[in-house]
Scaffold this motif. Structure first.
Motif, PDB file in Angstrom:
ATOM      1  N   VAL A 100      -6.502   0.726  -3.057  1.00  0.00           N
ATOM      2  CA  VAL A 100      -6.522  -0.541  -2.316  1.00  0.00           C
ATOM      3  C   VAL A 100      -5.288  -1.352  -2.722  1.00  0.00           C
ATOM      4  CG1 VAL A 100      -9.053  -0.596  -2.268  1.00  0.00           C
ATOM      5  CG2 VAL A 100      -7.833  -1.740  -4.123  1.00  0.00           C
ATOM      6  N   PRO A 117      -6.720  -0.942   3.372  1.00  0.00           N
ATOM      7  CA  PRO A 117      -7.754  -1.672   2.629  1.00  0.00           C
ATOM      8  C   PRO A 117      -7.157  -2.547   1.529  1.00  0.00           C
ATOM      9  CG  PRO A 117      -7.699   0.607   1.922  1.00  0.00           C
ATOM     10  CD  PRO A 117      -6.745   0.506   3.074  1.00  0.00           C
ATOM     11  N   PHE A 150     -13.169   0.970   3.701  1.00  0.00           N
ATOM     12  CA  PHE A 150     -12.548   1.790   2.671  1.00  0.00           C
ATOM     13  C   PHE A 150     -12.873   3.266   2.891  1.00  0.00           C
ATOM     14  CE2 PHE A 150     -12.458  -1.746  -0.764  1.00  0.00           C
ATOM     15  CZ  PHE A 150     -11.654  -2.475   0.075  1.00  0.00           C
ATOM     16  N   TYR A 203       0.837  -1.206   0.000  1.00  0.00           N
ATOM     17  CA  TYR A 203       0.000   0.000   0.000  1.00  0.00           C
ATOM     18  C   TYR A 203       0.872   1.256   0.000  1.00  0.00           C
ATOM     19  CZ  TYR A 203      -3.971   3.006   1.123  1.00  0.00           C
ATOM     20  OH  TYR A 203      -4.935   3.978   1.090  1.00  0.00           O
ATOM     21  N   ARG A 218     -10.425  -7.034   7.519  1.00  0.00           N
ATOM     22  CA  ARG A 218      -9.023  -6.636   7.384  1.00  0.00           C
ATOM     23  C   ARG A 218      -8.121  -7.607   8.132  1.00  0.00           C
ATOM     24  NH1 ARG A 218      -8.203  -0.184   7.575  1.00  0.00           N
ATOM     25  NH2 ARG A 218      -9.713   0.367   5.980  1.00  0.00           N
ATOM     26  N   TYR A 265     -17.125  -4.905  -1.904  1.00  0.00           N
ATOM     27  CA  TYR A 265     -15.928  -4.111  -1.621  1.00  0.00           C
ATOM     28  C   TYR A 265     -16.198  -2.625  -1.862  1.00  0.00           C
ATOM     29  CZ  TYR A 265     -13.116  -8.396  -1.624  1.00  0.00           C
ATOM     30  OH  TYR A 265     -12.589  -9.611  -1.338  1.00  0.00           O
TER      31      TYR A 265
END
Length: 465
Positions: free
Chosen positions: A298, A267, A456, A201, A232, A450
């Motif tokens: 993401v 995320p 998110f 990320y 998560r 999602y």
């Protein structure tokens, strides 16, 4: 698709050329080059690509013994450190000091199939002692089902006894210890994958190689990696012992060391609605890449990132055709043009057959830059799609040999004969298509879920990490 299926497809491609069929009938095997061309993409990826690819993390829960080529590896106490936490090893030494013999209660969480958790409390017997192997001392702990097995295997543990202990390495305030077990603890695998996702990320990409667990007797310890974006979490489940064919033969681990759970602070989404299973053969590689998903940043997973690249493109098929033509024209093969075309078509058939699955391919590099998703008709190892494809190719071969022979061995019209030969494949593909609707719906629902995932939104509100 499996390599055998691709190879058969290349042979079938060669039989579409009357000149090559004529050579085969004369015992000239050069047209088999088309079959080799069809297998070429997997040969390149699995013999070269996988060894040349970059790996940011190598998760080896149970390193192999160099001499025996299976786990657990026999090590010395002096060789172990905190970096080996949760890995599976064996140590041979002398029981130096019995520290504790006792009993008590242990509480642990059990994950149910619906994802819920349940706390279980059990009574246990235990023993803690120090083991000296001449290079150092380490605390050994056995409790619960492992304690029962331990004493059953070695009898009553007494000071001065020589034993071979196997288990996973753990760390507490007193330093390293070896916890008696017949498998590594899954927490180490979960922790590393979670760390890779978080780094991807921030940095863009992390590639993780997960090694399998091979045990004596040519069997494997199966384990599953679950990516759970809504929670998560990365969950790893240690499973039973299985044969190379994936058949479970028992050896389940106790519930208290069956699961490892690691939280992820960023995320991420999973593009395939099933856990990753690791057992026989080589373990998988997973790339975690930062991506934009419907306006949100993401991390996405990509299975075997070195697979289905340039080697699985139509561009590579053209190159193969040109190389085969040049090479066989140079040596004076009369049917070099037909062989080149058959080789190119054979490689293209490989690309098309793999496109029926999930991974897809980068079809026309350098014009196209990324992988085109597959049609999701079935997994690469699906017996149904492999059988249907291989049967269809064999049908083509029979059909071509018949129509290129005068008089025809099977006196029947081309259309009627092909339909008669190919109907099992037609039925097989029809079943695969019907089955694929369910999986496509699951994936679609997953992606929609999602999109509206509260986790998110929270990330956007705080501006990410």
């Amino acid at each position: 698709m499996r390599g055998f299926t691709h190879y058969i497809s290349g042979l079938a491609a060669a039989t579409f050329f009357a000149a090559l069929v004529g050579d085969l009938r004369l015992g000239i095997l050069i047209p088999v080059i088309a079959a080799a061309s069809a297998y070429f993409p997997d040969f390149v990826d699995f013999k070269f690509g996988k060894f040349l690819a970059r790996r940011d993390y190598e998760i080896d829960p149970a390193p192999w013994d160099e001499k025996k080529h299976y786990a657990p590896k026999l090590v010395k106490v002096s060789e172990l450190s905190e970096e080996n936490r949760y890995q599976f090893f064996a140590i041979e030494g002398t029981v130096e000091d019995i520290l504790v013999r006792g009993s008590g209660k242990v509480s642990y969480k059990v994950l149910r199939e619906d994802g819920s958790e349940e706390t279980v409390t059990e009574e246990y017997n235990s023993i803690v002692f120090t083991l000296n192997d001449g290079t150092g001392k380490i605390t050994v702990e056995a409790f619960g089902d492992d304690y029962e097995f331990f004493e059953e295997e070695f009898g009553k543990i007494e000071e001065g006894k020589e034993i071979l202990v196997f288990g996973y390495v753990d760390v507490d305030e007193d330093g390293l210890k070896l916890v008696v077990s017949d498998a590594p603890h899954p927490q180490g695998i979960a922790d590393t994958i979670a760390r890779a996702i978080e780094e991807a990320y921030r940095e863009g990409e992390r590639i993780v190689k997960i090694h399998n667990i091979r045990l004596p007797g040519d069997v494997y310890r199966r384990f599953l990696v679950h990516l759970d974006p809504p929670k998560r979490e990365v969950r790893v489940e240690m499973g039973p012992i299985v044969t190379p064919g994936g058949v479970a033969i028992g050896g389940d681990v106790p519930e208290y060391r069956k699961y490892g759970v690691a939280k992820v602070s960023v995320p991420f989404i999973k593009t395939y609605p099933k856990p990753t299973r690791i057992d026989s053969f080589s373990g998988p590689e997973i790339a975690f890449r930062r991506a934009e998903f419907r306006g949100k940043t993401v991390v996405k997973d990509r299975f075997l990132p070195w697979h289905h690249g340039f080697s699985h493109s139509l561009t590579m098929g053209m190159i193969i055709g040109l190389v085969v033509f040049a090479l066989f024209k140079l040596i004076g093969y009369e049917h070099a043009t037909e062989l080149a075309l058959a080789s190119m078509i054979g490689q293209w058939l490989h690309v098309f057959e793999d496109q029926l699955g999930f991974m897809g391919s980068n079809l026309l590099p350098p014009i196209t830059k990324d992988v085109v998703p597959g049609f999701k008709l079935g997994e690469s190892g699906s017996g149904l799609t492999n059988f249907s494809t291989a049967w269809l190719m064999i049908a083509f071969m029979i059909w071509n040999f018949n129509r290129f022979t005068d008089p025809r061995p099977i006196p029947m019209s081309d259309a009627k004969l092909l339909l008669l030969l190919a109907w099992p494949s037609i039925v097989g593909f029809a079943i695969a298509i019907v089955r694929s609707f369910r999986l496509r719906r699951e994936i679609s629902e997953l992606m929609d879920y999602y999109t509206n995932l509260e986790a998110f939104e929270e990330m956007e509100e705080v501006g990410g990490i």
